[in-house]
Design an enzyme around this catalytic site. Structure first.
Site, PDB file in Angstrom:
ATOM      1  CG  ASP A 478      -2.165   0.743   1.137  1.00 15.53           C
ATOM      2  OD1 ASP A 478      -2.292   1.521   0.181  1.00 15.53           O
ATOM      3  OD2 ASP A 478      -3.035   0.579   2.015  1.00 15.53           O
ATOM      4  CG  ASP A 548      -9.466   2.581  -0.154  1.00 16.30           C
ATOM      5  OD1 ASP A 548      -9.053   1.439  -0.403  1.00 16.30           O
ATOM      6  OD2 ASP A 548      -8.814   3.422   0.497  1.00 16.30           O
TER       7      ASP A 548
HETATM    8  C1  DGJ Z   1      -5.828   1.921   1.889  1.00 18.87           C
HETATM    9  C2  DGJ Z   1      -6.230   0.674   1.171  1.00 18.87           C
HETATM   10  O1  DGJ Z   1      -6.744   0.982  -0.088  1.00 18.87           O
HETATM   11  C3  DGJ Z   1      -7.233  -0.086   2.018  1.00 18.87           C
HETATM   12  O2  DGJ Z   1      -7.707  -1.202   1.332  1.00 18.87           O
HETATM   13  C4  DGJ Z   1      -6.586  -0.461   3.309  1.00 18.87           C
HETATM   14  O3  DGJ Z   1      -5.544  -1.364   3.077  1.00 18.87           O
HETATM   15  C5  DGJ Z   1      -6.067   0.783   4.014  1.00 18.87           C
HETATM   16  N1  DGJ Z   1      -5.246   1.584   3.161  1.00 18.87           N
HETATM   17  C6  DGJ Z   1      -5.299   0.404   5.238  1.00 18.87           C
HETATM   18  O4  DGJ Z   1      -4.702   1.478   5.825  1.00 18.87           O
END
Ligand code: DGJ
Length: 729
Positions: A478, A548
């Site tokens: 990430d 997200d």
């Molecule tokens: C952003 C990601 O897109 C989410 O799926 C998740 O992993 C969060 N970060 C965690 O902080």
């Protein structure tokens, strides 16, 4: 496919199966001009398209009114500050502020295969399925060469183009602009197509008219970004989904980019794509080479769909390297939307047990398992297991999950550092920051300066040590904030403008190291959702978390824009719980499954808490995934209807390469009272074959299905969906 050089007339002709690209060396000065890019043509010598004998041109560059030539000639690699006032492909400053260049033809090579680009992701090909033309240009005054590279691939209508600049002089030069592709063409009735977005709203298709002057999109955030995408399309006024002319340009790079069209006084267009010049100043010492990232150029006379399918084939066959490229991915369940930071070993094992009963194949432990990370305010950089949350440690948890019968995956955010972390207390100087300024926090975190070897080694060892400690088969990598406060203690005072590009190179180097040590790892890139969803990252990971926003209806537009360029096999998509955590919307569980099917397919919910009816639907969805995933991963994608355009329904289709099978997913976003059934016309079928509709048993001929279409009766309610499966008789 073929590449030829007509020596007598100095013409290069690159032919893919259905397209041609022509350049010519003009005049005694050896200017390299761009003559044609479009549908395949038979003639090689089309130098008349350069219009060098027309007013305001002169028959030869005789010096009297040289500016009128230079300011309108269709340059293949335009220079700077010597008479062409349009944007240049390259700018090289000599250290005293003088910035001029003018490149002319020197030599060329045509060979089978394709060379890699050192340190950068790029398409690949072997001697039997690809060919390359390299043209060396030179600026004798500067003592610099530019090598332009064009590669083509068997059976795919794209050209992969890049440029490399070499300093042969005895002093340093500073590169302040380098466009990987520059293309001069006539402006016809094109509209500009780009993908625009935001967090949770990535890659929405956006059209605009092309006016005089410059129209551009770009990123200066150090990542390809949520906001704009490194893609630019020219869509002719008559073009639609499956007909008409479309040009596409897509950048194989994950950092700052500029994608621009410039319409000039003669209604010519200059299309450019490259690293964004803002904050970019790269020193080229004597003998050094700067390799610019690759641009994929595509021309389609079969509308957007023709562009899409060429890009999908290219990325599946010549960009993604992971062993998972051709494999079904394990159906995963991710605990992020299930628990956020509030989990422990028992909770994860409960999820794993319930998931196993439903046929799910992998548990992914998301953010919050390390340091003292109980919310998003701390611990990035402290990659040691939080044993209060995970008593017995990581190995115990992974072994237990494996014993239940699931694979195990884990989340990292390796490029970041929390001010509230042991790492920051020990190495505050490792965060990217400018001396004397307090760096800007985003999500309460800073960015690590991974361009410094000691920092990237630390980061790598942290990740690798965790992976070595247990049977971890998947990593979600990430990146939750963009870059700013650009300065590096690892770079000299004259070299601070190198940081953004060096940062991207460092990300690539880290991921290369990771997949070299763990070749069977399934790596999924992610960036606060889809802020680094780009072809560059696909070179390292076969899938990328798309957004997200997991709401099925929001995902329709996000996935439509994403699938415009990317194969469905690369699009991270999960079924989540309702009301949806981003928009609060309730949608049927079935629709959530159908929408996630157009991607990697997985779950992101607390399976121990969702309604019983939803839980009972999961085994059926798992079976659906197994039944259709080969088709989804390998097939040809067709966009049949767009909710973005019609405001009521959305429909896509995937057809197997042998045309024996097709899957259609129809989502009725809004029901419409007192209305007729929707008629959809299918695509890509064999017009002479009969197909059986698995649902109704009806048998119809391919030409009927494509021309007359089928009707989809209205369903009761909003947000409902239907999957139609056709098999050739
Ligand atoms: C952003 C990601 O897109 C989410 O799926 C998740 O992993 C969060 N970060 C965690 O902080």
């Amino acid at each position: 496919m073929d590449i030829l050089f007509d020596e007598k007339n100095g013409v290069f002709k690159i032919d893919t199966e259905k397209t041609s690209y022509v350049m010519a060396i003009m005049d005694t000065e050896k200017l390299l001009g761009h003559a044609y890019y479009g549908k395949k043509i038979s003639d090689v010598d089309v130098r008349y398209l350069l219009r060098t004998s027309e007013n305001p041109f002169l028959p030869s560059v005789n010096g009297r009114d040289r500016g009128s030539v230079l300011d309108s000639f269709p340059f293949e690699f335009p220079g700077c500050n010597v008479g062409d006032y349009r944007e240049s492909a390259v700018e090289l400053e000599d250290g005293n502020g003088c910035n001029a260049n003018f490149f002319t033809y020197r030599s060329h090579r045509i060979f089978a295969g394709k060379k890699p680009i050192k340190g950068l992701p790029a398409t690949f090909g072997n001697e039997s399925d690809s060919m390359t033309l390299e043209i060396d240009l030179e600026d004798k005054v500067l003592g610099v060469t530019a090598t332009l590279s064009y590669s083509i691939f068997q059976g795919i209508d794209v050209i992969a183009r890049s440029a490399a600049v070499t300093n042969h002089s005895k002093r340093s030069l500073f590169l302040t602009r380098i466009m990987s592709a520059s293309l001069d063409m006539d402006c016809e009735d094109y509209r500009l197509l780009t993908l625009h977005g935001s967090w949770a709203r990535e890659r929405h298709m956006d059209y605009r008219e092309i006016g005089y002057g410059k129209s551009s999109v770009g990123s200066v955030r150090g990542e390809s970004s949520h906001q704009e995408h490194p893609f630019l399309g020219l869509v002719s006024g008559r073009a639609g989904q499956e007909q008409g002319e479309v040009y596409g340009f897509h950048f194989v790079y994950s950092g700052n980019f500029l994608a621009q069209v410039e319409k000039n006084q003669f209604d010519s267009l200059r299309v450019q794509m490259g690293i964004h010049p803002k904050n970019f100043r790269f020193e080229l010492k004597p003998g050094e080479v700067f390799a610019a990232p690759e641009v994929i150029m595509v021309y389609s006379d079969r509308g957007l769909g023709g562009m899409t399918r060429n890009l999908h084939d290219l990325y599946r066959e010549h960009l993604i390297r992971s062993p998972y490229r051709d494999r079904k991915r394990p159906i995963l369940i991710n605990n992020w939307e299930a628990t956020y930071f509030d989990f422990n070993t028992e909770k994860l094992l409960d999820i794993a047990r319930e998931a196993k009963k439903c046929g799910i194949e992998m548990l992914v432990m998301d953010d919050g398992w390390f340091g003292r990370r109980n919310d998003d305010n701390s611990s990035l950089g402290d990659w040691t297991v939080n044993v209060e949350k995970l008593p017995g440690g990581l190995k115990y948890l992974v072994d237990e999950v494996n014993r239940i019968g699931l694979k195990f995956g884990i989340w990292f955010e390796p490029e970041m550092i929390s001010p509230e972390s042991d790492l920051y207390r020990a190495h505050p100087d490792w965060a990217i920051s400018i001396d004397g300024r307090t760096p800007c926090r985003m999500r309460n975190q800073y960015v690590l300066d991974i361009t410094r070897k000691e920092v990237s080694d630390y980061v790598y060892e942290c990740v690798a040590a965790v992976l070595r400690s247990a049977n971890i088969e998947y990593v979600k990598w990430d990146m939750n904030r963009p870059l700013c406060d650009l300065a590096s203690k690892g770079l000299g005072s004259a070299n601070q403008g190198e940081l953004s590009h060096r940062y991207v190179l460092a990300v690539y180097a880290l991921q290369e190291r990771l997949i070299s040590e763990f070749p069977n790892l399934l790596l999924e890139n992610c960036s606060g959702g889809g802020a680094r969803f780009d072809p560059g990252m696909l070179y390292y990971s076969p899938q990328i978390w798309c957004s997200d926003d997991t709401d099925a209806i929001e995902r329709l537009s996000i996935q439509e824009g994403t699938a415009l360029l990317y194969p469905l096999s690369t699009i991270g998509a999960h079924v989540s719980d309702c009301p949806n955590h981003t928009v609060g919307r309730n949608t049927p569980f079935e629709t959530r499954g159908h929408v996630a099917l157009a991607g990697t397919f997985g779950y992101e919910l607390d399976i121990t808490k969702i309604p019983e009816a939803d839980r009972q639907a999961i085994p059926g969805q798992v079976a659906m995934y197994h039944k259709y995933n080969d088709l989804v991963r390998r097939g040809d994608y067709y966009r049949i209807a767009s909710y973005r355009e019609n405001h009521f329904f959305d429909c896509y289709e995937v057809v197997s390469k042998d045309q024996k099978e097709a899957m259609i997913v129809f989502v009725q976003v809004l029901n419409r009272p007192n209305f007729r059934s929707r008629r959809i016309r299918l695509c890509g079928l064999d017009p002479k074959r009969n197909y059986r509709n698995e649902d109704t048993g009806e048998i119809l001929c391919g030409d009927t299905l494509m021309n007359a279409g089928i009707t989809v009766p209205a369903m009761w309610g909003d947000f409902c969906s239907k999957l139609i499966h056709l098999s050739a008789e």
